[in-house]
Write an enzyme that holds these catalytic residues in place. Structure first.
Site, PDB file in Angstrom:
ATOM      1  CB  SER A 137      51.545  33.032  35.506  1.00 14.67           C
ATOM      2  OG  SER A 137      51.931  33.142  34.217  1.00 14.67           O
ATOM      3  CE1 TYR A 150      52.613  38.170  37.112  1.00 11.92           C
ATOM      4  CE2 TYR A 150      53.472  36.786  35.155  1.00 11.92           C
ATOM      5  CZ  TYR A 150      52.440  37.082  35.858  1.00 11.92           C
ATOM      6  OH  TYR A 150      51.202  36.557  35.784  1.00 11.92           O
TER       7      TYR A 150
HETATM    8  N1  LIG Z   1      45.909  38.020  31.765  1.00  8.57           N
HETATM    9  C1  LIG Z   1      46.811  37.283  31.807  1.00  8.57           C
HETATM   10  O1  LIG Z   1      47.320  37.002  30.426  1.00  8.57           O
HETATM   11  C2  LIG Z   1      47.380  36.492  32.811  1.00  8.57           C
HETATM   12  C3  LIG Z   1      48.079  35.449  32.459  1.00  8.57           C
HETATM   13  C4  LIG Z   1      48.452  34.608  33.672  1.00  8.57           C
HETATM   14  C5  LIG Z   1      48.232  35.037  34.780  1.00  8.57           C
HETATM   15  N2  LIG Z   1      47.292  36.014  35.068  1.00  8.57           N
HETATM   16  C6  LIG Z   1      47.036  36.549  36.378  1.00  8.57           C
HETATM   17  O2  LIG Z   1      45.769  36.426  36.564  1.00  8.57           O
HETATM   18  C7  LIG Z   1      45.380  37.534  37.473  1.00  8.57           C
HETATM   19  C8  LIG Z   1      44.459  38.758  37.206  1.00  8.57           C
HETATM   20  O3  LIG Z   1      44.904  39.126  35.978  1.00  8.57           O
HETATM   21  P1  LIG Z   1      44.066  39.856  34.917  1.00  8.57           P
HETATM   22  O4  LIG Z   1      44.720  39.789  33.420  1.00  8.57           O
HETATM   23  O5  LIG Z   1      42.616  39.635  35.254  1.00  8.57           O
HETATM   24  O6  LIG Z   1      44.368  41.318  35.443  1.00  8.57           O
HETATM   25  P2  LIG Z   1      43.431  42.799  35.435  1.00  8.57           P
HETATM   26  O7  LIG Z   1      42.273  42.575  34.492  1.00  8.57           O
HETATM   27  O8  LIG Z   1      44.582  43.641  35.327  1.00  8.57           O
HETATM   28  O9  LIG Z   1      42.756  43.016  36.781  1.00  8.57           O
HETATM   29  C9  LIG Z   1      43.530  42.953  38.029  1.00  8.57           C
HETATM   30  C10 LIG Z   1      42.428  43.091  39.219  1.00  8.57           C
HETATM   31  O10 LIG Z   1      43.142  43.026  40.558  1.00  8.57           O
HETATM   32  C11 LIG Z   1      43.135  44.162  41.052  1.00  8.57           C
HETATM   33  N3  LIG Z   1      44.192  44.459  41.976  1.00  8.57           N
HETATM   34  C12 LIG Z   1      45.419  44.938  41.326  1.00  8.57           C
HETATM   35  N4  LIG Z   1      46.340  44.959  42.321  1.00  8.57           N
HETATM   36  C13 LIG Z   1      45.873  44.539  43.418  1.00  8.57           C
HETATM   37  C14 LIG Z   1      46.091  44.401  44.757  1.00  8.57           C
HETATM   38  N5  LIG Z   1      47.395  44.669  45.300  1.00  8.57           N
HETATM   39  N6  LIG Z   1      45.272  44.285  45.697  1.00  8.57           N
HETATM   40  C15 LIG Z   1      43.825  44.043  45.323  1.00  8.57           C
HETATM   41  N7  LIG Z   1      43.479  43.921  44.142  1.00  8.57           N
HETATM   42  C16 LIG Z   1      44.439  44.510  43.303  1.00  8.57           C
HETATM   43  C17 LIG Z   1      42.403  45.253  39.935  1.00  8.57           C
HETATM   44  O11 LIG Z   1      42.071  46.467  40.486  1.00  8.57           O
HETATM   45  P3  LIG Z   1      42.564  47.754  41.010  1.00  8.57           P
HETATM   46  O12 LIG Z   1      43.756  48.093  39.972  1.00  8.57           O
HETATM   47  O13 LIG Z   1      41.423  48.764  40.738  1.00  8.57           O
HETATM   48  O14 LIG Z   1      42.851  47.660  42.431  1.00  8.57           O
HETATM   49  C18 LIG Z   1      41.580  44.287  39.253  1.00  8.57           C
HETATM   50  O15 LIG Z   1      40.600  44.141  39.849  1.00  8.57           O
HETATM   51  C19 LIG Z   1      46.794  38.113  38.007  1.00  8.57           C
HETATM   52  O16 LIG Z   1      47.234  37.313  39.359  1.00  8.57           O
HETATM   53  C20 LIG Z   1      47.788  37.801  37.175  1.00  8.57           C
HETATM   54  O17 LIG Z   1      49.095  37.380  37.173  1.00  8.57           O
HETATM   55  C21 LIG Z   1      46.817  36.932  34.163  1.00  8.57           C
END
Ligand SMILES: NC(=O)c1ccc[n+]([C@@H]2O[C@H](COP(=O)([O-])OP(=O)(O)OC[C@H]3O[C@@H](n4cnc5c(N)ncnc54)[C@H](OP(=O)(O)O)[C@@H]3O)[C@@H](O)[C@H]2O)c1
Length: 240
Positions: A137, A150
């Site tokens: 991130s 985080y």
């Molecule tokens: N969205 C942003 O703006 C952003 C920015 C920078 C970085 N990121 C990074 O991108 C990644 C994905 O984010 P996203 O925004 O796509 O999130 P999201 O839409 O909330 O999706 C998260 C996914 O991870 C699963 N999950 C959560 N905790 C888990 C665990 N302990 N073990 C296995 N699976 C798990 C969730 O499924 P269940 O809850 O059903 O288990 C879901 O499939 C993260 O690492 C986040 O830090 C996101």
């Protein structure tokens, strides 16, 4: 199995789901994962002709079991995308709101579990000249993000990425993407942040999951990039 295999953690939603779709559309067999959304994971795996393995990547001992399950389905592993991540939204000046448990919960998934998955996957990745792509991130690059724990976890993940890259070559490459704000369920109600990004970032918009999958795929399949952290943020880090 002769087709290449990608295991994408946290892939029932957002960036992980899009990455699974992206790889599946490019002749990879994909293995999906989540903790809670089991039915959604199984349905997506069926749709993409792949597999689903349930498990919390942050639980001690989960990593070897998950990799064993992946290999039981596919017999090989070429790409590991460590996308699963967790956060808690805590304003940075509110130091008293950060407990030891907050640090533990975030680091268990974002750092400890991710490291253990990399280690467990290495023997299989080494067989075919594989790659790891970690999802970091810009919170790990700048003094920003949903909470101090985080942001610190993502900085640790970036450093872990480069340290691993130094020791697992030449057979395995390790890189990370560092997204800015991406429109996913995670950020659905982050309208204030979205407004900030639209005003400040040179590209004047938040990211879409496909903006990230595209670069994850590139890092996974290019053969001469290792130890890099690629910011994908519409230029936001130029301004913060
Ligand atoms: N969205 C942003 O703006 C952003 C920015 C920078 C970085 N990121 C990074 O991108 C990644 C994905 O984010 P996203 O925004 O796509 O999130 P999201 O839409 O909330 O999706 C998260 C996914 O991870 C699963 N999950 C959560 N905790 C888990 C665990 N302990 N073990 C296995 N699976 C798990 C969730 O499924 P269940 O809850 O059903 O288990 C879901 O499939 C993260 O690492 C986040 O830090 C996101």
């Amino acid at each position: 199995m002769s087709q290449r295999v990608a295991f994408i953690t946290g892939s029932t939603s957002g960036i992980g789901e899009d990455t699974a779709r992206y790889f599946a559309a490019r002749d990879f067999t994909v293995v999906l994962n989540s903790v809670r959304s089991v039915a959604a994971g199984q349905a997506l795996a069926a749709e993409l002709g792949g597999f689903y393995v349930q498990g919390d990547v942050g639980v001690e001992g989960a990593a070897p079991r998950l990799i064993d399950e992946v290999l039981a389905h596919t017999g090989r592993l070429d790409v590991l995308v460590n996308n699963a991540g967790v956060t808690k939204v805590i304003a940075h000046p509110d130091l008293d709101a950060v407990t030891r448990d907050t640090w533990r919960e975030i680091f268990e998934v974002n750092v400890f579990g991710t490291f253990e998955l990399c280690r467990a996957a290495l023997p299989a990745l080494q067989e075919h000249g594989g790659a790891i792509v970690n999802v970091g991130s810009i919170a790990g690059l700048r003094q920003t993000g949903s909470s101090i724990p985080y942001a610190a976890s993502k900085a640790a993940l970036h450093h872990l990425t480069t340290l691993l890259a130094k020791v697992v070559g030449p057979s395995v490459r390790v890189n990370a993407v560092a997204p800015g704000l991406v429109d996913t369920p995670w950020t659905a109600d982050w309208d204030v942040v979205r407004g900030f990004v639209e005003a400040l970032a040179p590209l004047k918009r938040s990211g879409q999951p496909a903006d990230i999958s595209d670069v994850i795929y590139l890092l996974a399949t290019n053969s001469y990039v290792t130890g890099q952290i690629i910011a994908i943020d519409g230029g936001l880090t130029l301004t913060v």
